[in-house]
Design an enzyme around this catalytic site. Structure first.
Site, PDB file in Angstrom:
ATOM      1  N   ARG A 145     -20.061  -0.996  -5.386  1.00 43.98           N
ATOM      2  CA  ARG A 145     -20.420  -2.142  -4.844  1.00 43.98           C
ATOM      3  C   ARG A 145     -21.740  -1.242  -3.674  1.00 43.98           C
ATOM      4  NH1 ARG A 145     -15.276  -5.164  -3.142  1.00 43.98           N
ATOM      5  NH2 ARG A 145     -14.504  -2.925  -3.065  1.00 43.98           N
TER       6      ARG A 145
ATOM      7  N   ASN B  42       4.966  -2.862  -5.667  1.00 44.80           N
ATOM      8  CA  ASN B  42       3.970  -2.150  -6.303  1.00 44.80           C
ATOM      9  C   ASN B  42       3.465  -0.880  -5.491  1.00 44.80           C
ATOM     10  OD1 ASN B  42       1.551  -1.207  -7.552  1.00 44.80           O
ATOM     11  ND2 ASN B  42       0.734  -3.429  -7.595  1.00 44.80           N
TER      12      ASN B  42
ATOM     13  N   LYS C 108       3.094  -2.280  -1.588  1.00 46.06           N
ATOM     14  CA  LYS C 108       3.073  -3.692  -1.473  1.00 46.06           C
ATOM     15  C   LYS C 108       4.254  -4.191  -1.945  1.00 46.06           C
ATOM     16  CE  LYS C 108      -2.158  -3.114  -2.861  1.00 46.06           C
ATOM     17  NZ  LYS C 108      -3.109  -3.665  -3.641  1.00 46.06           N
TER      18      LYS C 108
ATOM     19  N   GLU D 149      -0.934  -9.460 -10.409  1.00 41.13           N
ATOM     20  CA  GLU D 149      -0.050  -8.520 -10.848  1.00 41.13           C
ATOM     21  C   GLU D 149       1.087  -8.615 -10.717  1.00 41.13           C
ATOM     22  OE1 GLU D 149      -1.897  -4.487 -12.629  1.00 41.13           O
ATOM     23  OE2 GLU D 149      -2.644  -4.560 -10.539  1.00 41.13           O
TER      24      GLU D 149
ATOM     25  N   HIS E 124      -3.093  -0.795 -17.189  1.00 37.58           N
ATOM     26  CA  HIS E 124      -3.471  -2.209 -16.884  1.00 37.58           C
ATOM     27  C   HIS E 124      -2.912  -3.291 -17.762  1.00 37.58           C
ATOM     28  CE1 HIS E 124      -7.188   0.007 -14.692  1.00 37.58           C
ATOM     29  NE2 HIS E 124      -6.044  -0.090 -13.988  1.00 37.58           N
TER      30      HIS E 124
ATOM     31  N   ARG F 259     -12.557   8.695 -11.352  1.00 34.35           N
ATOM     32  CA  ARG F 259     -12.229   9.315 -12.674  1.00 34.35           C
ATOM     33  C   ARG F 259     -13.325   9.288 -13.486  1.00 34.35           C
ATOM     34  NH1 ARG F 259      -7.090   5.217 -13.272  1.00 34.35           N
ATOM     35  NH2 ARG F 259      -5.923   5.776 -11.671  1.00 34.35           N
TER      36      ARG F 259
ATOM     37  N   ASP G  66     -17.189   3.646  -4.481  1.00 36.48           N
ATOM     38  CA  ASP G  66     -17.198   2.031  -4.691  1.00 36.48           C
ATOM     39  C   ASP G  66     -18.577   1.938  -5.300  1.00 36.48           C
ATOM     40  OD1 ASP G  66     -17.210  -0.679  -4.441  1.00 36.48           O
ATOM     41  OD2 ASP G  66     -15.776  -0.538  -2.734  1.00 36.48           O
TER      42      ASP G  66
ATOM     43  N   ARG H 275       6.785  -2.195 -10.377  1.00 38.20           N
ATOM     44  CA  ARG H 275       5.862  -1.915 -11.215  1.00 38.20           C
ATOM     45  C   ARG H 275       5.824  -0.527 -11.727  1.00 38.20           C
ATOM     46  NH1 ARG H 275      -0.260   0.048  -9.936  1.00 38.20           N
ATOM     47  NH2 ARG H 275      -0.907   0.272 -11.893  1.00 38.20           N
TER      48      ARG H 275
END
Length: 406
Positions: free
Chosen positions: A281, A7, A14, A384, A175, A237, A279, A86
């Site tokens: 959060r 990925n 990854k 994924e 996605h 974005r 973020d 991917r």
């Protein structure tokens, strides 16, 4: 069969080595800080069984990162039987996963411009893998593939047809690998065949985010469009925006499209709204913890959730009778407050969340809906890499048709 999944990010790589079809992880990790030197050292974090470690390696590009990862695997006597990659965008040429060889490498190269940040390093990686290991099968799995059969009413933009046909302009959706995977897992969890599942899937990541309307196990709409820029408020974005704003920004920047693209892709969204973080959060923590410019942070949080809730309502209408509302990825899986806020006010759609279950959702998948809810609200951990390995395994073993033009 051992399938090695890659990925590829803009500065990371990854990987997971999976035993298929069981899906058991043999090894995995991530090459970090690939490319130009940064303040943090380039390294490969890796795990094999219960052993976790990290090794510092200079990696000027993804080809060097790939070589370092393969050296680690071969040093542990872990050689893959196939490699799966991917790819963010398959364009019109690839509507399903495809084994990549010399005959279709040119078609794959043509997708570079469609996802300039993600496709080029992934395609270069495929080329490098082919040069180093010419006998190793390679499969490309595309984020756009799940949305390939989207009906014309959902995928068409109302531009002159001569332009849309000539330039390949349509809604592709993204996605898809994640949306398809969590739909499969939800169908298993509620005991319903995938081909009969109707759901709204909310992939809420710490970076990108999108919703998908699913009817009878197939995507009928996705909030992302020709590019991943459309739709929800994301970390950096902008999501949905009036095209006149883009033209105004171009005029203000003397036609410099690169500057405008950076504004829309890298300076907007949660970061642009909050001014402190990309973020959500951090935004929620400040907005409701009394830190920083509370009024601005609360407004940013409200815009973020408003867009999600608005699209959930639209997609519930598009799907009709809905079996499940699914939350997944980093924010969707781990932030109960976002799930609660997104579901608030949707009772007339039959969506009723149970607060105790919502805050106690640790072991996933988990049903967080109220006993009175007509729609199941399910939190599912996306995977994924496993989804990519499943698609690759099916293609290699002739159980799934390969990519075709759409």
């Amino acid at each position: 069969m051992k399938i090695l999944v890659f990925n590829c990010g803009s500065s990371s790589l990854k990987y997971r080595l999976l035993d298929m079809p069981a899906g058991r992880e043999i090894s995995g990790g991530e090459a970090r800080h690939v490319g130009p030197p940064t303040t943090e050292p380039a390294e490969i974090a890796y795990r094999s069984g219960t052993v976790e470690s990290a090794v510092r390696v200079k990696m000027k590009d993804h080809a060097e990162a790939f070589g370092a990862i393969m050296k680690l695997l071969e040093g542990s006597s872990l050689s893959p039987d196939a490699v799966a990659h991917r790819l963010v965008h398959g364009g019109r040429k690839f509507a399903a996963p495809a084994v990549i060889g010399t005959k279709n490498m040119g078609a794959l190269d043509a997708t570079r411009r469609l996802a300039p940040l993600h496709n080029p390093p992934a395609i270069d990686l495929i080329g490098e893998c082919g040069r180093r290991y010419p006998g190793l099968p390679q499969v490309a799995v595309f984020d756009t593939a799940f949305h390939a059969a989207m009906p014309p009413c959902a995928r068409e933009y109302t531009l002159p047809r001569r332009l849309t046909r000539a330039l390949g302009i349509r809604k592709y959706g993204f996605h898809g690998t994640s949306h398809e995977y969590v739909a499969e897992e939800t169908a298993k969890f509620i005991g319903k065949p995938l081909e009969k599942l109707s759901a709204v899937s909310c992939h809420l990541g710490s970076g990108g985010a999108s919703l998908c309307a699913i009817v009878n196990g197939r995507s009928v709409d996705n909030t992302m469009g020709f590019s991943p820029l459309q739709g929800l408020v994301m970390s950096t974005r902008c999501g949905d925006i009036d095209p006149a704003i883009v033209m105004n920004l171009l005029a203000k920047n003397t036609g410099n499209s690169a500057t405008v693209e950076r504004i829309l892709n890298s300076k907007s969204g949660v970061l642009g709204l909050s001014g402190i973080s990309s973020d959500i959060r951090d935004v929620f923590a400040g907005a409701y913890g009394g830190a920083g410019d509370v009024a601005r942070l609360q407004a940013a949080a409200q815009v973020y959730v408003w867009r999600i809730r608005k699209y959930i309502g639209a997609y519930l209408a598009a799907v009709g009778r809905t079996d499940a509302l699914i939350f997944t990825d980093t924010i969707g899986e781990s932030v109960p407050l976002v799930r609660w806020a997104a579901c608030s006010g949707l009772e007339h759609f039959g969506v009723r969340l149970d607060n105790r279950r919502n805050h106690g959702a640790k072991r996933l998948p988990c049903d967080i809906s109220s006993e009175k809810s007509a729609v199941k609200i399910i939190v599912v951990a996306t995977n994924e890499e496993l989804a990519i390995a499943r698609r690759a395994y099916a293609v290699i073993n002739g159980k799934q048709a390969q990519g075709r033009k759409i």
